[in-house]
Design an enzyme around this catalytic site. Structure first.
Site, short mmCIF file in Angstrom:
data_model
loop_
_atom_site.label_atom_id
_atom_site.label_comp_id
_atom_site.label_asym_id
_atom_site.label_seq_id
_atom_site.Cartn_x
_atom_site.Cartn_y
_atom_site.Cartn_z
N HIS A 182 0.73 -1.34 -0.18
CA HIS A 182 0.06 -0.10 0.06
C HIS A 182 0.82 1.33 0.09
CE1 HIS A 182 -4.10 -1.87 1.62
NE2 HIS A 182 -3.47 -2.52 0.76
N TYR B 74 -8.89 5.33 7.83
CA TYR B 74 -9.28 5.69 9.27
C TYR B 74 -10.06 6.90 9.40
CZ TYR B 74 -4.57 3.15 10.00
OH TYR B 74 -3.70 2.12 10.35
N PRO C 80 -3.55 -0.13 18.94
CA PRO C 80 -3.30 -0.56 17.57
C PRO C 80 -3.51 0.41 16.46
CG PRO C 80 -5.38 -1.22 18.41
CD PRO C 80 -4.93 -0.45 19.61
N LYS D 86 1.69 -0.34 15.01
CA LYS D 86 2.88 -0.77 15.42
C LYS D 86 3.49 -1.86 16.16
CE LYS D 86 4.45 2.82 13.08
NZ LYS D 86 4.82 2.48 11.87
N TYR E 17 4.32 6.14 9.86
CA TYR E 17 3.40 5.21 9.75
C TYR E 17 4.34 4.04 8.76
CZ TYR E 17 -0.76 2.92 8.15
OH TYR E 17 -1.88 1.95 8.15
C1 PHB Z 1 -5.50 -4.50 10.99
O1 PHB Z 1 -5.74 -4.63 9.73
O2 PHB Z 1 -5.73 -5.15 11.85
C2 PHB Z 1 -5.10 -3.06 11.50
C3 PHB Z 1 -4.65 -2.11 10.26
C4 PHB Z 1 -4.08 -1.07 10.70
C5 PHB Z 1 -4.17 -0.72 12.20
C6 PHB Z 1 -4.50 -1.43 13.11
C7 PHB Z 1 -4.91 -2.95 12.75
O3 PHB Z 1 -3.79 0.73 12.24
#
Ligand code: PHB
Ligand code: APR
Length: 402
Positions: free
Chosen positions: A78, A207, A299, A303, A391
């Site tokens: 990505h 997000y 989460p 990270k 990120y």
């Molecule tokens: C996930 O796909 O589990 C996931 C993706 C991004 C995040 C946290 C969890 O920031």
């Protein structure tokens, strides 16, 4: 009474999560012998749904270690993420902002499968379903691990112990509390996570900051959607039948121009509490803590796994240097080197969490301030670059021999 069995290895590793497995593999590549002791069964580890976003540095580490073949084939690269708020979506172009860095979406349990198979193929030992695991004599030159395995009481002598047994393991609590400082923040919310048989509605992760709470649209593969909703830390999952989950996801992820989620059977759902946690130092005598055993991040920044990989990369270098050059300089600095990155990542994970979630205690001022900050992140190249750099993962510390 069970027979006493004696084992000897150079590095005893407690825990076969990503931290323990990567450590064992890196040591093996340098000709250093290790044995992993794990309380759970192999299939449990290989099926446990956890994180899924790998930083460039984690991808590079796995590739360099020769365990990245399937990840390269099946992982989804990505080059951007979307931030969604006030009914609009904004793309953060990770690749452009960082001079070509990206992230790879490849589930943690697939990494665990790849690593377990690589260890076993190379003749490595992983003792699954061990019980009564204890560590001893940590401040001597010959620490020990005792445990019950296949009805026998084992004692394993070693030079070092890798404490890779996660947040609820026994390694960190084996350090006298007077020797440790711990720092913790609990968040007043959790994440309700689902795994669904549905084509992800977006090619990239979304997000969303929404007045009803945070939502995240992620994926595990081109046909499996992973998604999260901010919820109460003790949310009752029974109150969330599948249609309520889809409705709420649709509501929080919607845009003013319309956004359509692909729905499908929900394969798994669960609630995770959110915390930030660090213990200092990450070493006590011959015990070295790595990964979730030493720190937890919420989460939001994806990270946890990446930080575990960064720890064991440093730990492997330190141990290799100890055997090759009889030098303890790096192992003495292990904690200090790791903690610099740990705190940087703690800040980033806390910041992402604070930026995107609704806090019950927040008033109108706080909410408008949050939106103003999001506007700044999507409109200022400098602010977007800070997000993108963190990120995709900060470069590894290359000072010294690392
Ligand atoms: C996930 O796909 O589990 C996931 C993706 C991004 C995040 C946290 C969890 O920031
Ligand atoms: N003895 C042996 N093994 C143990 C013990 C014990 N007493 N207690 C726990 N374990 C095992 C767990 O069963 C688990 O398999 O240690 C392992 C720890 O693995 P993880 O929890 O996956 O932690 P880590 O390897 O540090 O990986 C960090 O995992 O939780 C995610 O977000 C986190 O993605 C990050 C990654």
């Amino acid at each position: 009474m069970a027979v006493h069995k004696h084992l000897r290895t150079q590095v005893a590793i407690v825990g076969a999560g990503p931290a323990g497995l990567i450590l064992s593999h890196l040591l093996h590549l340098a000709g250093i012998d290790s044995i992993i002791i794990e309380t759970k069964a192999r299939n449990h580890l290989e099926e446990r749904i956890r994180a899924g976003v790998l930083e460039q540095g984690t991808v590079d580490l796995l590739n360099q270690a020769g365990v990245g073949e399937r990840m390269q084939r099946e992982g989804l690269v990505h080059g951007g993420i979307e931030l969604r708020f006030n009914g609009r979506s904004h793309r953060i172009d990770l690749r452009e902002l960082t001079g070509g860095r990206s992230v790879c979406v490849y589930p943690q349990h697939e990494i665990v499968k790849d690593l377990i198979s690589a260890r076993l193929q190379a003749g490595g030992q992983i003792l699954f379903e061990a019980t009564q695991v204890q560590i001893h004599d940590l401040t001597t030159n010959s620490p020990r691990v005792t445990f019950q395995h296949a009805d026998e009481l084992h004692q394993m002598d070693c030079d070092f112990i890798g404490g890779c047994d996660g947040f609820h393991g026994i390694c960190r609590p084996s350090i006298p509390s007077a020797e440790l400082s711990t720092f913790e923040k609990l968040y007043p919310f959790g994440w309700l996570g689902i795994l669904a048989e549905a084509v992800p509605a977006s090619q990239e992760l979304i997000y969303a900051n929404h007045h009803s709470g945070f939502a995240l649209l992620s994926m595990r593969s081109p046909s499996i959607t992973r998604a999260y909703l901010q919820c109460k830390p003790d949310e009752d999952i029974a109150a969330w039948p599948d249609n309520r989950i889809w409705e709420e996801l649709q509501h929080r992820l919607n845009t003013s121009t319309g956004f359509h989620l692909n729905q499908g059977p929900i394969l798994q759902k669960g609630v995770t509490a959110m915390r930030s946690f660090v213990c200092e130092p990450m070493q006590y005598g011959r015990l070295f803590l790595a990964g979730d055993a030493a720190h937890i991040v919420p989460p939001t920044g994806a990270k946890g796994l990446n930080l575990a990989a960064a720890d064991v990369r440093i730990l492997a270098s330190a141990i290799i240097r100890w055997y090759r050059n009889n030098a303890s300089d790096l192992s003495e600095r292990y904690s200090e080197i790791c903690l610099r990155r740990v705190w940087r990542v703690q800040h980033f994970s806390w910041w992402m969490t604070s930026l995107l979630h609704r806090f019950d205690s927040a008033d109108g001022f706080d909410h408008r301030r949050q939106l103003a900050e999001l506007e700044q992140v999507v409109n200022s190249k400098a602010a977007a670059t800070t997000l993108a750099e963190n990120y995709t993962g900060l470069p590894f510390d290359t000072s010294g021999e690392l």
